[in-house]
Design an enzyme around this catalytic site. Structure first.
Site: not given
Lengths: 319, 310
Positions: B26-27, B218, B220, B251, B260
């Site tokens: 998804r992300d 979460h 990055h 990003c 990520n």
């Protein structure tokens, strides 16, 4: 013999806690084109202007083995030595040491290995035999009051032997320290270490060598360098090696990264409130310079992000 | 083992187990430029299921007008092979999305809040408070259906517009989401500017308001800090980590920069610490290799890069 690391070393001096020795490593071996002497000198001069207190300038290894370092004397003589900055050089043997001193070196470094196989394949002798060679260099250096730094490679794993016992690393570190090295840099040569193995290895070495004489030299081949460095800092180690722009790949994993980037290390340390006296923006500039000269992209994520951020306020604040 | 030795400052050992929430499908894909065929998404999710990951964020029930990559949300949801014991949460930005998600068979959903007012306004056109009010109806409906809801807070360590974000603001938003009924709050360093310094300050503030076992990070990797930040979070008692296979998803605020953190690199670190994840790293790398081939791009995972070239 080809793996004798020869580096331009950038040292960050942290007023409070950490003395950081970032170094530009093996851009000669991994970078395919021979870098002109003028470029090397310019890079070192730029780094001298960033606040870094130690810059490993070159290596007095035979140019037959490391052609990239053939201009070692010219480099050492050509750089503008900034006051309060040290410029150690690699000296694998007496011949190299003598040449280094003749060229004006005031600090040298020797390399040992925690792996017998690596030692034999790399410098054609056993660990014990290498210690005898270094003993000669270190004793002569002592007479001339030239400090010697010791490196231990394969501290967290060997490309040939695999797992390396922490006790073996301690043994080699202890030998180098007792021979007279003022500082021992423990190298994760193939970057396989994790905070778990870093912890175990340091726990073992710290029983034999005072913590304030230890440094970590982490490779980022598996992306573990920063957490490994963080672990070392948490255990009291206060010297860290790194390389501007993360130059120098891993010769054991073609195309993979090697050295951790000085910029990324600095970003982490500054974010933790550790004063370094180093101007990160100037280090990034030096990184940009050498990457342009080598026609390659930086390995530093900080440099990449800063270079591409679209009006991001946070970026400006953090750099 | 290293896990017991790298304790927190209070002497607490690192967690024995860490739950990895895989956000790649998804992300990750949402932020990839290439449109990915439905079949590929389904294959990816199935491969990830086979690797042992306990949670895989499958898709997003946001309007395809805004996120065309997620237009096939229903087909993906219906097409995947749901492995027993694995959760497949989906994003539901509003009640309409929630209803569509339930209809498509979703059994867990996620909602988003921001710790930055400006980010909230620019991203979803309303203030943080207004966004949380919108989610009220989703929470109500989710309760009725017995569907657990995960809450995300973005910009927890910095905002592309506001710059610094106060830890107290993060704590405030996390607390709101938790009080609304989210079972877990994932704290996102949206632009990757955080460091172990800012991570620990933020977590200190948040863990005063939300129990630490209901928190996730979460991170990055835009500035290369993700693994160090995750390590600090583990040392502070966090045992849920979000990551994306192959480090999918750049990003959007730093063109070409990474986003990520790669699941492979996280798993490598956790296993090296003696922490159980239930994940088979080589099967995970297979999934990463598969999606990178399909997207015709290099992996962002250093473990994957190193392993295939040794």
């Amino acid at each position: 013999m080809g793996n004798v690391p020869t580096t331009v070393k950038h040292c960050l001096s942290y007023e409070q806690l950490i003395q950081d020795y970032p170094w530009l490593k093996r851009w000669l071996l991994e970078e395919k084109e021979i870098v002109p002497t003028g470029v090397k000198i310019q890079l070192i001069d730029m780094l001298s202007g960033t606040g870094l207190p130690v810059i490993e300038a070159t290596s007095f290894v035979s140019s037959k083995w490391v052609p990239q370092m053939a201009d070692h004397t010219d480099v050492l003589r050509g750089i503008q030595r900034a006051p309060h900055v040290r410029y150690p050089v690699l000296t694998p043997n007496m011949q190299g040491f003598q040449d280094a001193v003749a060229a004006g070196a005031t600090e040298v470094a020797v390399f040992g290995s925690a792996s017998e196989t690596f030692s034999k394949k790399n410098i054609n002798c056993s660990i014990d035999e290498s210690m005898l060679r270094f003993k000669e260099v270190i004793n002569t250096a002592k007479e001339r009051q030239i400090p010697v730094r010791g490196y231990v490679s394969c501290a967290l794993g060997c490309p040939h032997e695999g797992y390396i016992e922490p006790s073996k690393v301690s043994e080699v570190a202890k030998s180098l320290y007792e021979l007279g090295c003022y500082e021992i840099s423990l190298g994760d040569t193939i970057g396989v270490g994790t905070p778990g193995s870093m912890f175990k290895m340091l726990q073992s070495v710290m029983k034999e060598v005072p913590t304030n004489a230890l440094a970590v030299h982490c490779h980022d081949t598996y992306g573990q360098a920063l957490p490994n460095i963080l672990t070392a800092l948490q255990m009291g180690v206060c010297v860290v090696d790194s390389a501007v722009a993360g130059l120098g790949g891993c010769p054991y994993a073609q195309g993979s990264s090697g050295n951790v980037s000085t910029e990324d290390v600095l970003y982490m340390l500054h974010g933790m409130g550790i004063e370094t006296g180093v101007n990160l923006a100037k280090v990034i500039e030096a990184g940009d310079f050498i990457c342009n000269a080598l026609h390659r992209e930086t390995n530093s994520k900080v440099a990449k992000a800063r270079g591409r951020t679209l009006g991001c306020v946070s970026v400006r604040e953090n750099i | 083992p290293g896990r017991q030795c790298l304790s927190t400052s209070s002497g607490q050992a690192l967690p024995e187990k860490v739950k990895i929430v895989e956000v790649g499908p998804r992300d990750g894909l949402q932020n990839e430029k290439t449109m990915v065929p439905t079949e590929t998404k389904i294959n990816l999710i199935d491969m990830l299921s086979a690797s042992g990951l306990p949670v895989i964020e499958a898709t997003s029930f946001v309007s395809p007008k805004w996120v065309p990559q997620m237009a096939d949300q229903v087909e993906v949801m219906k097409g995947i092979d749901r492995k027993p014991g694995v959760s497949y949460p989906v994003l539901t930005p509003n009640l309409k999305g929630f209803q569509a998600a339930i209809k498509a068979g979703a059994s867990e959903v996620a909602i988003f809040g921001a710790a930055s007012e400006l980010f909230s306004k620019k991203n979803i056109n309303c203030s943080v408070d207004e966004s949380l009010q919108r989610f009220d109806e989703v929470m109500k409906a989710a309760k009725e259906f017995g569907v657990p809801v995960r809450g995300y807070v973005s910009c927890v360590l910095g905002c592309p517009y506001e710059g610094k974000v106060a830890p107290e603001k993060v704590a405030h938003v996390a607390k709101r989401l938790y009080s609304m009924g989210c079972y877990e709050i994932s704290l996102g360093d949206t632009i990757g500017v955080g460091t172990p310094g800012s991570m620990s300050k933020m977590l200190e503030a948040v863990s005063r308001e939300v129990p630490v076992n209901a928190l996730a990070v979460h991170c990055h990797d835009t500035y290369g800090q993700a693994l160090a930040n995750i390590l600090v979070a583990l040392q502070m008692g966090i045992s849920v980590v979000d990551s994306s296979v192959a480090g999918l998803g750049g990003c959007p605020y730093a063109q070409g920069a990474s986003g990520n953190v790669a699941t492979e690199d996280v798993v490598y670190m956790l296993h090296g610490l003696g922490i159980q994840t239930g994940v088979d790293l080589s099967k995970l790398m297979d999934a990463g290799a598969f999606i990178c081939r399909t997207l015709n791009r290099k992996t962002n995972s250093k473990v994957a890069q190193a392993t295939c070239k040794l």
